[in-house]
Scaffold this active site. Sequence first.
Site: not given
Length: 573
Positions: A303-306
């Site tokens: 998810g958004s940690v990428m």
Amino acid sequence: MSEEHRESARSRRSPAMEPMRGGRYALMVTIVIVALGLLGMRIVDLHIIDRTFLQGQGDARTLRTESLGAHRGMIKDRNGEPLAISTPVVTLWAEPEELPADDIQRLMLARAIDMDLEDLNARIERYQDREFMYLRRQLTPEAAQRVLDLNLSGVHAENEYRRYYPSGEVTAQLLGVTNVDDRGQEGLELAYQRHLAGEPGKRRVLKDRRGRLVRDVKLLQDAKPGGDLTLSIDQRLQYMAYRELKSAVSEHDAKGGSLVMIDNRNGEVLAMANVPSFNPNDRAGMDPGGLRNQAIVDVFEPGSVMKPLAMSAALSTGEYEPDTVIDTSPGWMRIDGFTIHDFRNYGRLTLAEILEKSSNIGMSRIALELDDTTLWERYNALGLGQPPETGFPGEADGSVPPPVRWSRSQRAALSYGYGLSVSTLQLASAYTAIANDGRRLEPSLLKRNESPEGTQVFDPEISHELLRMLEESVQPGAGGHRAAVSGYRIAGKTGTSRKSSPGGYEKDAYRSLFAGIAPVSEPRIVTVVMIDHPRGDEYYGGAVAAPVFSRVTGSALRLLDVPPDQQSEAQER
């Protein structure tokens, strides 16, 4: 008798009897001579011809070569604290046919080894035609001696070692376990079996016909203890990480979770915690799911940690700056028949604001402007889709699909953390590039003598820009504000990803993540927290994973004696 009578008797004997008597005597003499000859030959045969064989047979019934157990090496944390040690134990075994048949003695034996008499009798009956059977394995020396003091025939003892784990469930999945024969079966115990296992010795002993030791005859080979293993783990940080992770999993009724903390100076893993876990010292009723070191062997869509990692690729092209503005209106977009949403319509955002608001639309618009291979090359350089090479059994490669067949929707999804899979350890390792002037450090579970060179993934200036952008993401009012640590500047990114299943994505099933760096002025640690399927009222990464990061990182910075780098408002005035 008169001479006449003797003469009369001689005259009555048959002349044929004299030769018969002489033949019988000769026959008896011959038999005796032959028997003495055969006996002599047998004596010669036994003492000269077959002497070596017979002596060997005799020795086999009295002399034995026994194995001497080797002490398994200790596993220690980076400060020398024991994490796995071997303690002496005694295994009791028996010769079934030699065991007493008396019911009273059988009952005494059954009670001494904590076994039901009927079970003991059934076991003896099952092994009646064999020469060996176990009574009890790995008893304490005191408990075994109580059995031996009964002085029952057919009962014998063998000295062994048993593995003991002082930290219990806190390090269970990382260390793994050994089996009853003290051989590694899981985790680092298995990975370093050859190094940890010692080399058994040998001794010659004299035993009686019941197998009881009479005396030691000769030491044939000394037992060589196994080598010790020093991990990169700091036991103090490991306890804190496990405690906070377990508390969060319980608080949010989650399925499980994992946490990895890496020393940004050298890539050493300071803490690696997993929930659920198990007690390796008591495996009765153990849940097999607790054996998995999720942080290394399990992968997921992050998810958004990428987004910061994808943003690094955009900044490296030279076409984007932190203050470059991207229009995210109207808060959604259709690509290849799929609809991508933001939480709301954020309108025009700078790149820094895209990370702060965690805008999927902003990241998608950037990704669609990049070359076909740009994202893939960046993720590959960050170690994603490749084994971390820690030596841990079953470590996951993860996956990053090659760009040959990327659709526009797939490229967009990869920029905000879908369509690829990573492990918690891989993610933490990738974030070291942001924390370490663009240089990614390969993770290590062992204490290193020297810092590795690492891999230069992007320019130092880009890492500094990302740190400034990610610091804004944990400020009051931002999505990651609950990751803040008093006295320290923190940079990080939240993530909330839907869980996939064979039929698509599960309804109302998420993973909550936070990846952070501290302190910003001189990054020392990188920590990634993943909570699997929180089922409480909260499931966003900023609400579930960020507080765990805050508590663990705050304690770690103080224990590692890292000086604060954030002034209080009073100091500023």
